[in-house]
Each structure stands twice: as C-alpha cells, then as structure tokens.
Design an enzyme around this catalytic site. Structure first.
Site, PDB file in Angstrom:
ATOM      1  N   ASN A 108      69.475  99.613 -11.890  1.00 14.61           N
ATOM      2  CA  ASN A 108      70.532  98.788 -12.768  1.00 14.61           C
ATOM      3  C   ASN A 108      70.109  97.673 -13.365  1.00 14.61           C
ATOM      4  OD1 ASN A 108      72.811 100.761 -13.178  1.00 14.61           O
ATOM      5  ND2 ASN A 108      72.646 100.938 -11.094  1.00 14.61           N
TER       6      ASN A 108
ATOM      7  N   HIS B  55      79.838 101.649 -10.091  1.00 12.17           N
ATOM      8  CA  HIS B  55      80.217 102.480  -9.126  1.00 12.17           C
ATOM      9  C   HIS B  55      79.851 103.818  -9.623  1.00 12.17           C
ATOM     10  CE1 HIS B  55      82.073 104.091  -5.501  1.00 12.17           C
ATOM     11  NE2 HIS B  55      82.767 104.984  -6.210  1.00 12.17           N
TER      12      HIS B  55
END
Ligand code: GRF
Length: 196
Positions: A18, A113
């Site tokens: 990420n 998440h």
C-alpha cells in the site's frame, strides 16, 4: 497550480505494498500529497528498502525494545517531531495504538482495512468472509479512532467473492483494490483539509 501538498507519514510493519501504491500516486504532479516519512516498528520490514531507494526518510522504532505501548508510542511521537506531518497513514501497521496516541492524531490519522467495514473488524477477515459464505467483500479506508476499525469511512471498494476462492486468492484481489482505494482516499482528505 501552486499545490500545497499534504505531508504524509506512512506507518508500515512489513511488505508495504500500500505504501508503494501511495508512492506511485505521489509521482503524479497533480497528486495532492507527498510522503515525508516512512516509519516501521519492524527493522526488517520490506517496505523500508523501497522507501529508502526512493529517497524517502525512514524511522525504525522497534516495539520489542519497549516495555509498554505507551513508552513505544512516546518514542514514535518523539521521532515524528523532527518532521512536519499533516496525516499519519497506517498501511499494514500491525501495532494497536492506544487511545492516548490516537487522540493526539484524531482526524489526522487514517487506516486501510481489508473488509467492508463495519463488517469484519479485526484480523483474518478473508477467512471469516469465506466461512460465512458472503458473496462480496472489499476494503475500507477510514479515520482512526480509539475503537478499533470504527472511525468514519473515507473510501470503500467492493470485491466479489468467487467460486473456489481461498483466503489468499481473496486477499490478493482485495489488495488490488486497496491500492486504488488509498490514493483515492488521500485525494479526498486533501479536498477537505483545512490548513491550520
Ligand atoms: C493490507 O491488506 C491491509 O489492508 C492490512 O494489512 C495489509 C498490508 O499490506 N491492514 P501491505 O503491507 O500494504 O502490502
């Protein structure tokens, strides 16, 4: 355009895919943010190597060297003081942060998440989604509040669960969407950010 770019500190614990997606996004001249620091609680986090190669400042605060969450977090805060930071971006950061730390960054710390929150908070999301026979899952970028995985949602991406999916295959498909969701979420932050 005289962009006043948001300054991000990205917190990682491992792979850092990420973080890499955010680094890529930050290369775009019109992207409204830059990464000024990558901080890891693990000295061997793979993402640290990529950050260094890109010339981004890195800090390592190894949680194993601290007797409590509070002393670990005090050291993190101390390291952060050397930088000007608008937002902390948690990207696979595997330490639970105390309310004391979270409160200091309320509204200025976000997390990604791997589920469609508020469903499947916590760990092992993909295995639980499969065990429940869900047809759809996804990922969520949200503000961090003291309650885990509960802050206001900034961006969500939906991902279908396919026949024969395993936790790994599902995780890989969700991860692709995480890499789209995080840059998008940062753009939204920038659009709402008020310079103090
Ligand atoms: C991602 O799936 C993220 O949603 C979760 O941990 C994983 C981190 O992956 N919180 P990476 O380190 O960004 O590759």
């Amino acid at each position: 355009m005289g962009l006043n770019k948001l300054k991000l500190a990205v917190f990682i614990s491992g792979r850092g895919s990420n973080m890499l997606a955010l680094m890529e996004a930050c290369k775009r001249p019109d992207f409204p943010a830059e990464i000024v620091l990558v901080l890891s609680n693990r000295p061997d986090a793979k993402g640290l190597v990529s950050a260094k190669e890109a010339g981004i400042a890195t800090e390592i605060v190894d949680h194993k060297g601290f007797s409590s969450r509070e002393t670990f977090e005090a050291e993190v805060q101390k390291r952060l003081q050397a930088y000007t930071i608008d937002y902390i971006v948690l990207a696979g950061f595997m330490r639970v942060l105390t309310a004391g730390f979270v409160d200091q960054w309320l509204g200025r710390m976000v997390n990604i998440h791997p589920s469609l929150l508020p469903d499947y908070k916590g760990t092992d999301t993909h295995a639980r989604v499969l065990a429940d026979g869900k047809r759809e899952t996804g990922c969520t970028v949200h503000y961090v509040v003291p309650d885990i995985d509960s802050g206001e949602i900034i961006v969500q991406k939906r991902v279908p669960v396919l026949e024969g999916d395993t936790p790994d295959s599902l995780a890989a498909r969700v991860l692709e969407q995480e890499h789209v969701a995080y840059p998008e979420a940062i753009e939204r932050l920038a659009a709402t950010h008020k310079n103090a």
